[in-house]
Design an enzyme around this catalytic site. Structure first.
Site, PDB file in Angstrom:
ATOM      1  N   SER A 223       0.808  -1.218   0.000  1.00 47.74           N
ATOM      2  CA  SER A 223       0.000   0.000   0.000  1.00 47.74           C
ATOM      3  C   SER A 223       0.841   1.269   0.000  1.00 47.74           C
ATOM      4  O   SER A 223       0.400   2.315  -0.483  1.00 47.74           O
ATOM      5  CB  SER A 223      -0.919   0.011   1.229  1.00 47.74           C
ATOM      6  OG  SER A 223      -0.153  -0.106   2.422  1.00 47.74           O
TER       7      SER A 223
ATOM      8  N   GLY B 221      -1.831  -4.248   0.979  1.00 46.96           N
ATOM      9  CA  GLY B 221      -1.960  -5.440   1.808  1.00 46.96           C
ATOM     10  C   GLY B 221      -1.020  -6.565   1.452  1.00 46.96           C
ATOM     11  O   GLY B 221      -1.007  -7.598   2.123  1.00 46.96           O
TER      12      GLY B 221
ATOM     13  N   ASN C 180       3.812  -5.491   5.793  1.00 47.92           N
ATOM     14  CA  ASN C 180       2.662  -6.307   6.198  1.00 47.92           C
ATOM     15  C   ASN C 180       3.089  -7.615   6.853  1.00 47.92           C
ATOM     16  O   ASN C 180       2.375  -8.143   7.701  1.00 47.92           O
ATOM     17  CB  ASN C 180       1.752  -6.565   4.995  1.00 47.92           C
ATOM     18  CG  ASN C 180       1.041  -5.299   4.554  1.00 47.92           C
ATOM     19  OD1 ASN C 180       0.403  -4.624   5.351  1.00 47.92           O
ATOM     20  ND2 ASN C 180       1.175  -4.958   3.284  1.00 47.92           N
TER      21      ASN C 180
ATOM     22  N   HIS D  78      -0.794   4.895   7.027  1.00 47.88           N
ATOM     23  CA  HIS D  78      -0.532   5.212   5.629  1.00 47.88           C
ATOM     24  C   HIS D  78      -0.255   6.704   5.418  1.00 47.88           C
ATOM     25  O   HIS D  78      -0.958   7.550   5.970  1.00 47.88           O
ATOM     26  CB  HIS D  78      -1.719   4.781   4.757  1.00 47.88           C
ATOM     27  CG  HIS D  78      -1.915   3.302   4.735  1.00 47.88           C
ATOM     28  ND1 HIS D  78      -2.823   2.656   5.549  1.00 47.88           N
ATOM     29  CD2 HIS D  78      -1.287   2.340   4.022  1.00 47.88           C
ATOM     30  CE1 HIS D  78      -2.754   1.350   5.319  1.00 47.88           C
ATOM     31  NE2 HIS D  78      -1.828   1.139   4.400  1.00 47.88           N
TER      32      HIS D  78
END
Length: 198
Positions: A25, A62, A91, A175
């Protein structure tokens, strides 16, 4: 499945050497317009500074190193990149995966990219301290160890100058906002530009 491949540049530039960004991401531009993400900004900078590269963004929000490893062979075959930027691992850390498993996946991705004739840049990731200092230390060290072992450039912490700054992080606390993307690009560019010139 390749996932969403975003290509920048016109068909007329199809012969241009490719920079393949394989990430999660942080490179897919989660939560922001894709044209504001650092990968899109990279294409613009390349054009502005006269580097004839075409950027292919093969990042999926992800994604883990395991997912990246499964997607990489098809991406290498399809795009035949000159440079591969590996931005994966965050992740894995957030899911508490063993650093050794992450290291094995990244190792295979580096080797396969090199066997395909690409130069590889590896982006260092870090995880929040609440996962425990020992795990966080082992996780972070993995990237430097791999870069040293394979003699490839390491992009120091991708979110340097961004992480920990609430003004640059989305409300999820993870993020980066659009405003953070130029800083992320600068972090990548500091290592990528010498590679482009070599």
């Amino acid at each position: 499945m390749l996932g969403l491949m975003v290509l920048f540049g016109s068909a007329a530039r199809a012969e241009s050497p490719v920079i393949l960004v394989l990430g999660d991401s942080l490179s897919a531009g989660y939560g922001i317009p894709v044209e504001k993400g650092w990968v899109s900004l990279l294409q613009r900078r390349l054009v502005e500074r006269g580097f004839p590269y075409r950027v292919v963004n093969a990042s999926i929000s992800g994604d883990t190193t395991s997912g990246g490893l499964s997607r990489l062979p098809a991406a290498l075959e399809l795009h035949r990149p000159a440079i591969v930027v590996l931005e994966l691992g965050a992740n894995d850390g957030l899911r508490g995966q063993p650093p050794m498993a992450m290291s094995r996946n990244l190792s295979q991705m580096i080797e396969r990219s090199q066997q395909a004739g690409a130069r590889v840049l590896l982006a260092e990731m870090r995880i929040p301290p609440n996962y425990g200092p020992l795990y966080a230390q082992k996780f972070q060290a993995t990237f430097g160890e791999l870069a040293q072992h394979y003699a490839i450039p390491l992009i120091p912490f991708l979110l340097d100058g961004v992480a920990g700054n609430p003004a640059l992080i989305q409300d999820d606390g993870l993020h980066p906002r659009a405003e953070a993307q130029p800083q992320i690009l600068d972090n990548v560019w500091a290592v990528l530009e010498p590679t482009l010139k070599s």
